[in-house]
Design a protein around this motif. Structure first.
Motif, PDB file in Angstrom:
ATOM      1  N   MET A 101      20.377  10.711  -5.704  1.00 38.80           N
ATOM      2  CA  MET A 101      19.193  10.365  -4.917  1.00 38.80           C
ATOM      3  C   MET A 101      17.912  10.365  -5.749  1.00 38.80           C
ATOM      4  O   MET A 101      16.841  10.106  -5.225  1.00 38.80           O
ATOM      5  N   LEU A 102      18.030  10.677  -7.034  1.00 41.13           N
ATOM      6  CA  LEU A 102      16.859  10.685  -7.899  1.00 41.13           C
ATOM      7  C   LEU A 102      16.719   9.335  -8.594  1.00 41.13           C
ATOM      8  O   LEU A 102      17.697   8.766  -9.063  1.00 41.13           O
ATOM      9  N   ALA A 103      15.487   8.855  -8.671  1.00 42.11           N
ATOM     10  CA  ALA A 103      15.195   7.604  -9.376  1.00 42.11           C
ATOM     11  C   ALA A 103      14.271   7.930 -10.546  1.00 42.11           C
ATOM     12  O   ALA A 103      13.220   8.550 -10.363  1.00 42.11           O
ATOM     13  N   THR A 123       9.904  12.586  -1.923  1.00 39.58           N
ATOM     14  CA  THR A 123       8.817  11.637  -2.183  1.00 39.58           C
ATOM     15  C   THR A 123       9.208  10.189  -1.949  1.00 39.58           C
ATOM     16  O   THR A 123       8.347   9.318  -1.975  1.00 39.58           O
ATOM     17  N   LEU A 124      10.487   9.930  -1.737  1.00 39.07           N
ATOM     18  CA  LEU A 124      10.960   8.553  -1.562  1.00 39.07           C
ATOM     19  C   LEU A 124      11.906   8.514  -0.362  1.00 39.07           C
ATOM     20  O   LEU A 124      12.982   9.101  -0.393  1.00 39.07           O
ATOM     21  N   THR A 125      11.474   7.831   0.691  1.00 35.53           N
ATOM     22  CA  THR A 125      12.304   7.740   1.893  1.00 35.53           C
ATOM     23  C   THR A 125      13.527   6.872   1.609  1.00 35.53           C
ATOM     24  O   THR A 125      13.569   6.153   0.609  1.00 35.53           O
ATOM     25  N   ALA A 126      14.491   6.917   2.500  1.00 34.90           N
ATOM     26  CA  ALA A 126      15.706   6.120   2.326  1.00 34.90           C
ATOM     27  C   ALA A 126      15.379   4.627   2.314  1.00 34.90           C
ATOM     28  O   ALA A 126      15.956   3.868   1.524  1.00 34.90           O
ATOM     29  N   ALA A 128      12.490   3.197   1.401  1.00 34.41           N
ATOM     30  CA  ALA A 128      11.801   2.888   0.146  1.00 34.41           C
ATOM     31  C   ALA A 128      12.777   2.932  -1.027  1.00 34.41           C
ATOM     32  O   ALA A 128      12.676   2.136  -1.958  1.00 34.41           O
ATOM     33  N   ARG A 129      13.750   3.848  -0.987  1.00 34.19           N
ATOM     34  CA  ARG A 129      14.754   3.930  -2.047  1.00 34.19           C
ATOM     35  C   ARG A 129      15.585   2.652  -2.091  1.00 34.19           C
ATOM     36  O   ARG A 129      15.854   2.094  -3.150  1.00 34.19           O
ATOM     37  N   ARG A 130      15.971   2.153  -0.916  1.00 34.10           N
ATOM     38  CA  ARG A 130      16.754   0.923  -0.837  1.00 34.10           C
ATOM     39  C   ARG A 130      15.931  -0.258  -1.347  1.00 34.10           C
ATOM     40  O   ARG A 130      16.417  -1.094  -2.101  1.00 34.10           O
ATOM     41  N   GLU A 131      14.665  -0.324  -0.942  1.00 36.76           N
ATOM     42  CA  GLU A 131      13.799  -1.408  -1.395  1.00 36.76           C
ATOM     43  C   GLU A 131      13.593  -1.370  -2.902  1.00 36.76           C
ATOM     44  O   GLU A 131      13.639  -2.401  -3.576  1.00 36.76           O
ATOM     45  N   LEU A 132      13.417  -0.177  -3.453  1.00 34.53           N
ATOM     46  CA  LEU A 132      13.248  -0.039  -4.890  1.00 34.53           C
ATOM     47  C   LEU A 132      14.520  -0.425  -5.635  1.00 34.53           C
ATOM     48  O   LEU A 132      14.470  -1.098  -6.659  1.00 34.53           O
ATOM     49  N   ARG A 133      15.665  -0.048  -5.102  1.00 34.30           N
ATOM     50  CA  ARG A 133      16.931  -0.391  -5.748  1.00 34.30           C
ATOM     51  C   ARG A 133      17.142  -1.902  -5.780  1.00 34.30           C
ATOM     52  O   ARG A 133      17.634  -2.462  -6.753  1.00 34.30           O
TER      53      ARG A 133
END
Length: 150
Positions: A101-103, A123-126, A128-133
């Protein structure tokens, strides 16, 4: 067909904010206290243990304070990673690595210094994490040479 809609291949830019993690700051404080306790309960001579314990506690708390004072950054990724901006400044060599879960983001700023940021789960919602990925630049690895002679 004259009445068909015109579709765009361009996607909206991905905007992600980085800010210091409360989990990391708390972990640094806990580690500072545990380092202090471990030095005091070890077999180290008290005349060495006490100064080292005070130093370990002070250094750990200083690291936590330094982490908490880092300013937030806004990272904007355009067109599937072809252009990336950090706080409005265009940067080169942007890459993201994932470990669970760490970026981990890494890039070079305008002065050539390597910058690193880590997004923790707090600091990163699920979403936002998906969008960043999805928006992160895709790194292609070179093909391995053939293992047998031709």
């Amino acid at each position: 067909m004259p009445n068909s809609p015109h579709w765009s291949n361009a996607s909206a830019p991905c905007r992600v904010e980085w800010r210091p993690s409360r989990w990391l700051i708390a972990a640094l404080c806990v580690l500072a206290v545990l380092a202090n306790v471990s030095l005091l309960t070890s077999d180290l001579a008290p005349r060495l243990a006490w100064p080292l314990a005070v130093f370990a506690l002070g250094y750990g708390l200083w690291l936590a304070h330094r982490e908490s004072r880092k300013p937030p950054n806004e990272i904007v990724i355009h067109d599937a990673g072809t252009r990336v901006e950090v706080d409005g400044e265009r940067i080169e060599g942007f890459g993201i690595e994932w470990r669970g879960m760490l970026a981990f983001a890494r890039w070079r700023d305008g002065e050539g210094r390597v910058q690193r940021r880590v997004w923790w789960p707090d600091t990163l919602t699920a979403d936002a994490r998906r969008e960043l990925r999805l928006a992160a630049p895709v790194e292609t690895s070179p093909r391995a040479p053939a293992s047998m002679a031709p």
